[in-house]
Design a protein around this motif. Sequence first.
Motif, PDB file in Angstrom:
ATOM      1  N   GLN A   9      65.268  62.202  10.018  1.00 46.14           N
ATOM      2  CA  GLN A   9      65.082  61.212  11.076  1.00 46.14           C
ATOM      3  C   GLN A   9      63.971  60.234  10.733  1.00 46.14           C
ATOM      4  O   GLN A   9      64.091  59.026  10.967  1.00 46.14           O
ATOM      5  N   LYS A  10      62.884  60.733  10.139  1.00 45.46           N
ATOM      6  CA  LYS A  10      61.800  59.840   9.735  1.00 45.46           C
ATOM      7  C   LYS A  10      62.243  58.894   8.636  1.00 45.46           C
ATOM      8  O   LYS A  10      61.927  57.699   8.658  1.00 45.46           O
ATOM      9  N   GLN A  11      63.004  59.418   7.665  1.00 43.06           N
ATOM     10  CA  GLN A  11      63.489  58.553   6.600  1.00 43.06           C
ATOM     11  C   GLN A  11      64.475  57.515   7.120  1.00 43.06           C
ATOM     12  O   GLN A  11      64.474  56.368   6.682  1.00 43.06           O
ATOM     13  N   GLU A  12      65.317  57.914   8.072  1.00 45.12           N
ATOM     14  CA  GLU A  12      66.256  56.967   8.657  1.00 45.12           C
ATOM     15  C   GLU A  12      65.520  55.865   9.409  1.00 45.12           C
ATOM     16  O   GLU A  12      65.908  54.691   9.364  1.00 45.12           O
ATOM     17  N   LYS A  13      64.439  56.241  10.086  1.00 44.80           N
ATOM     18  CA  LYS A  13      63.635  55.233  10.786  1.00 44.80           C
ATOM     19  C   LYS A  13      62.989  54.275   9.801  1.00 44.80           C
ATOM     20  O   LYS A  13      62.930  53.058  10.028  1.00 44.80           O
ATOM     21  N   LYS A  14      62.510  54.800   8.658  1.00 48.66           N
ATOM     22  CA  LYS A  14      61.939  53.932   7.633  1.00 48.66           C
ATOM     23  C   LYS A  14      62.986  53.007   7.047  1.00 48.66           C
ATOM     24  O   LYS A  14      62.711  51.842   6.744  1.00 48.66           O
ATOM     25  N   GLU A  15      64.207  53.516   6.887  1.00 45.92           N
ATOM     26  CA  GLU A  15      65.282  52.677   6.356  1.00 45.92           C
ATOM     27  C   GLU A  15      65.598  51.531   7.303  1.00 45.92           C
ATOM     28  O   GLU A  15      65.859  50.405   6.868  1.00 45.92           O
ATOM     29  N   ARG A  16      65.570  51.803   8.587  1.00 44.09           N
ATOM     30  CA  ARG A  16      65.817  50.728   9.558  1.00 44.09           C
ATOM     31  C   ARG A  16      64.731  49.667   9.477  1.00 44.09           C
ATOM     32  O   ARG A  16      65.010  48.472   9.527  1.00 44.09           O
TER      33      ARG A  16
END
Length: 584
Positions: free
Chosen positions: A238-245
Amino acid sequence: MALMSLSWCLSAALVLLYGSSWPQVHSALAPENEVPLRPTTWLPEGKITSITLPKGRTRRLYFTLKKKAPAMSLTVSPCDSPIEWSLAARTLKDKPLKSLQWSTKKSTPEVWWRGPGTEEKIHSFAGNAVDTYSGLSYPHASIYILRLRSKQQNTRATVYLHEGLGPSGTFPLLPADPRVHTLGVGMTSVTLSWAPSASVTSFPHTQKSYDYCVLVNSQRNYPSLCAARESMRKEIDQKQEKKERMRRVTVWPILKEWWWQQWDTFPEPQSPASSLTDEFADLQCVCQGTESVCTVSELLPDTQYYFDVFVMDRLNGTSMAYKGTFARTHEEARPAITTLREGELRWVTFHDRGSNSEQFFSFRPRGWQQSGLLTLQSCHGGEKVKVTVSSKGQVLTSQAVGGDLAHIWLQGSPSYLIHLEREGTPTGQISSATDLGLPGGLMASVKMQTSSAYHRRGVPSLPSTLQIKSFNRLRGCNSVTLAWMGTEERSLYCVYRRKLGSHEADAGGVSALTAPCLGPESRSDTERVLCKYFQELNPRRAVTTAVIGGLEPGMAYVFDVYLMRRWGIPIKYASKMVKTRKEC
């Protein structure tokens, strides 16, 4: 060339001719309701097998026991979701016919499944906890069938089969009481204890194969180490997905950041020995070792935490979970908040000499305007007090208050929190603070008043100067004439007098001057000389005078003038010492 074309045509004709007859052969040999079965999975003995369980599908694992195996144990460890599993023994009455021609290639368990026989259910379990079946083997069983099913979501599970009596030794042992106990709970720490595992106590300390791992989170207790890892992995994703956004928002990404990200994507080569040793390296254990007591610190106050203890076997890469517990940390010691009444005049004193001390007050103005006036004054010239006004957690204003009167306008909130904090005292001000005669040797004192302002739109006006002037030409044996500046607002002014002794007069009157915070409420009625209203719209001409009579010849007097207002603390002018004439 013509010969090749002729051969291709002949081959196509043969395919069409014989292809049409295949379905008839299949229907003649195969049973009427035959359904192609899934590939068969054999369960090995003495090896941990990981199984993927798709949602809603039943996975079957088959195994047989050795002829001389008197007993068996089967351990099923779900990961992060509850599963259902059952163990059955199937006994065939007759062996399958080898001469029967099957339409497709069948595996041995599938042929046994179609043969005549009986099936007996041995054990079943539903849940997300690790479950082990131990029992005697079935001498007449031809094959054992293990069925696993997940109804909620796609998940994983591990299965371990052991032949023989007694524990397999692959999994760590749990004590008779596998609960985690709470020894103490503080504001930022929790102390835990649990019964030691026999695997840890009986194993030599020189060989560090078994140890404990304590995990803490604020969501739930985990039934297994696999469930804890899955939760950590999802949190990282979830943290990586937020960074990707966030990265997609940037049109031109930084080259340096991109380069290091690409560099990190190449994994470092690891040897098989190191991969087994680092089986539990990614765990964030707050306590790790062979001690059965752990103190978890650096927690947030007034927060509920869940604690799980796992005993790990680093040699076999297995673990067992204790029954976790939860605890809520104590809340922070909230300071006492004193409610201020409408128009109340309050003295705020600080007793702490060594460090900064603080006090909290609350005020709720009346009226729908939600307006109020906060008036403060420090009673010592060298002592400053920091006042901070906030509402609903948001700071509205903050300033230091000294000997001069300070007005803070309150508007727009139904209630206000007033925080007074004593600032450091200069070195040379301790003696002067003591000279003011505060009770109990107090180091600081603040005078404060709060009042609602129903029709006011701002802070009231103050005089341009707080000095009192006496006229030497108008000074007589029994009277003196005083003058002071007023305001453009209609206000009441009261004059007080106090006769000095010979010793106070000879000292120059410095010690005899009235303290800045000494208001009219602390003066005697016999000291009040007169009270008068005054108003002048032109601030430059706002000067009023008063003739004070009834004095004794050749005596020294201290005169004080107070500006009495409807809102706020009365304003005290600087004390004035005047001596009447001896002869007139």
